[in-house]
Design a protein around this motif. Sequence first.
Motif, PDB file in Angstrom:
ATOM      1  N   VAL A 151       3.671 -13.030   3.444  1.00  0.00           N
ATOM      2  CA  VAL A 151       2.875 -12.999   2.224  1.00  0.00           C
ATOM      3  C   VAL A 151       2.418 -14.391   1.832  1.00  0.00           C
ATOM      4  O   VAL A 151       1.278 -14.597   1.400  1.00  0.00           O
ATOM      5  CB  VAL A 151       3.677 -12.355   1.073  1.00  0.00           C
ATOM      6  CG1 VAL A 151       2.854 -12.331  -0.204  1.00  0.00           C
ATOM      7  CG2 VAL A 151       4.100 -10.942   1.454  1.00  0.00           C
ATOM      8  N   GLN A 180       0.602  -5.560   7.394  1.00  0.00           N
ATOM      9  CA  GLN A 180       1.150  -6.909   7.539  1.00  0.00           C
ATOM     10  C   GLN A 180       2.175  -7.223   6.457  1.00  0.00           C
ATOM     11  O   GLN A 180       3.177  -7.883   6.708  1.00  0.00           O
ATOM     12  CB  GLN A 180       0.020  -7.944   7.484  1.00  0.00           C
ATOM     13  CG  GLN A 180       0.503  -9.376   7.694  1.00  0.00           C
ATOM     14  CD  GLN A 180      -0.609 -10.383   7.513  1.00  0.00           C
ATOM     15  OE1 GLN A 180      -1.656 -10.072   6.962  1.00  0.00           O
ATOM     16  NE2 GLN A 180      -0.400 -11.604   7.974  1.00  0.00           N
ATOM     17  N   THR A 181       1.916  -6.749   5.251  1.00  0.00           N
ATOM     18  CA  THR A 181       2.832  -7.037   4.133  1.00  0.00           C
ATOM     19  C   THR A 181       3.815  -5.900   3.876  1.00  0.00           C
ATOM     20  O   THR A 181       4.601  -5.980   2.936  1.00  0.00           O
ATOM     21  CB  THR A 181       2.024  -7.294   2.848  1.00  0.00           C
ATOM     22  OG1 THR A 181       1.182  -6.155   2.572  1.00  0.00           O
ATOM     23  CG2 THR A 181       1.141  -8.520   3.002  1.00  0.00           C
ATOM     24  N   GLN A 206       6.109  -6.260   8.622  1.00  0.00           N
ATOM     25  CA  GLN A 206       6.282  -7.677   8.295  1.00  0.00           C
ATOM     26  C   GLN A 206       6.981  -8.442   9.406  1.00  0.00           C
ATOM     27  O   GLN A 206       6.702  -9.621   9.650  1.00  0.00           O
ATOM     28  CB  GLN A 206       7.099  -7.828   7.002  1.00  0.00           C
ATOM     29  CG  GLN A 206       6.335  -7.527   5.730  1.00  0.00           C
ATOM     30  CD  GLN A 206       7.130  -7.929   4.502  1.00  0.00           C
ATOM     31  OE1 GLN A 206       7.666  -9.020   4.457  1.00  0.00           O
ATOM     32  NE2 GLN A 206       7.214  -7.042   3.524  1.00  0.00           N
TER      33      GLN A 206
END
Length: 384
Positions: free
Chosen positions: A82, A202-203, A207
């Motif tokens: 992040v 992705q977040t 992750q």
Amino acid sequence: MSLDSTTLEAQPMFQPKMLIRPAVAWGTVVLFLVFGSDWMQHLSSHAIGISLFAWLFLVIVWGSFGVVHEAEELAGLLGEPVGTLVLTLSIVLIEVVLISAVMLGAGDTATLARDTMFAVLMIVLNGVVGLGLLIGGMRHHEQAYNLHGASAFLAVIIPLATIALVLPSFTASTPDGSLTTLQAVSFSILTIGLYGMFLWLQTGRHQGYFVAPRSDTDQIVPEEPPPPPRRARKGEMALHLVLLLVNILPIVILSKSLAKVLDYGIAATGAPHALGGVIIAMLVFTPEGISALIAIRRDQLTRAINLCLGGAASTVGLTVPAVLAIGLFTGKPVVLGLPPASIVLLASTLVLSTLTFSGWRTTMLEGAVHLSMFAVFLVLVFSP
């Protein structure tokens, strides 16, 4: 006398030196608001034109380093990936604002967005990656990284770049590499949807793909969530978020003045139109590129890949909808399709990047090959 945790907690979060960069940037904003219109009337004087360009360029780059610093502070608080995403989106926001400012000017800017996106891809995928792998290979011989993350980035970059920069050159509805209204709206929605899904993954559940491997062995990739971010003191995150905005806003305001100077300079000198895109790409990606090279030097190749490939994906994923929206609402022509030579270079770069990040380690050889492709790009800018 040693400092214990209580003493460290008592240290102030805010330091006056944090305001040096924004103070210089906001001072420049005030000067251009007061005297800018008079200065712009004397751009025909080479001394004034060059001085204004150098001044604005250096202030914006220096301000961008402030954005990078605050984004990295937030990265430490938010954790990976992040934190790196905040940095990437901040830099791409500056790029989109600069492109928009130039497009809304009076010059011929139909190909500016295309040239800037192509320049960013070449600078990132060939220039920064090539130099980084060369430096990393000389210092560490071989470097390990998270293959899953690099593969995920490339899986998004390849279709986004193809839809935005290659496909418009082969559609039959328009003859010049532009898009019809239906195509522009459809491609914008598709681009936003694909990039948005990537950010969500992705977040979220993936992750672990974007953090460094837990072991030096080629087979081990982190399957567990990344380590938790450091604990923020009360108000620390809010402070860095405010400072991030304070550093970004003057860059956004000054971009209009830089756009006027850049547009006039290219027209007056007869320089290639693609040079404007290269200058904007260098302007916005220099701080992030330096951060990536520092990370590689520290043997943090996964973080560098997140910065480089993340910047490339964000550039296409966010710039295309923005410039197409500007074109639709203002009637400004937007040409996205690349010429044949650039398509060949882009396709070769994407194939080469896929091969480079197909194993678990990198060496100097990949860096040298990417740099050779970057040299070809520079030649084509001045001799298309």
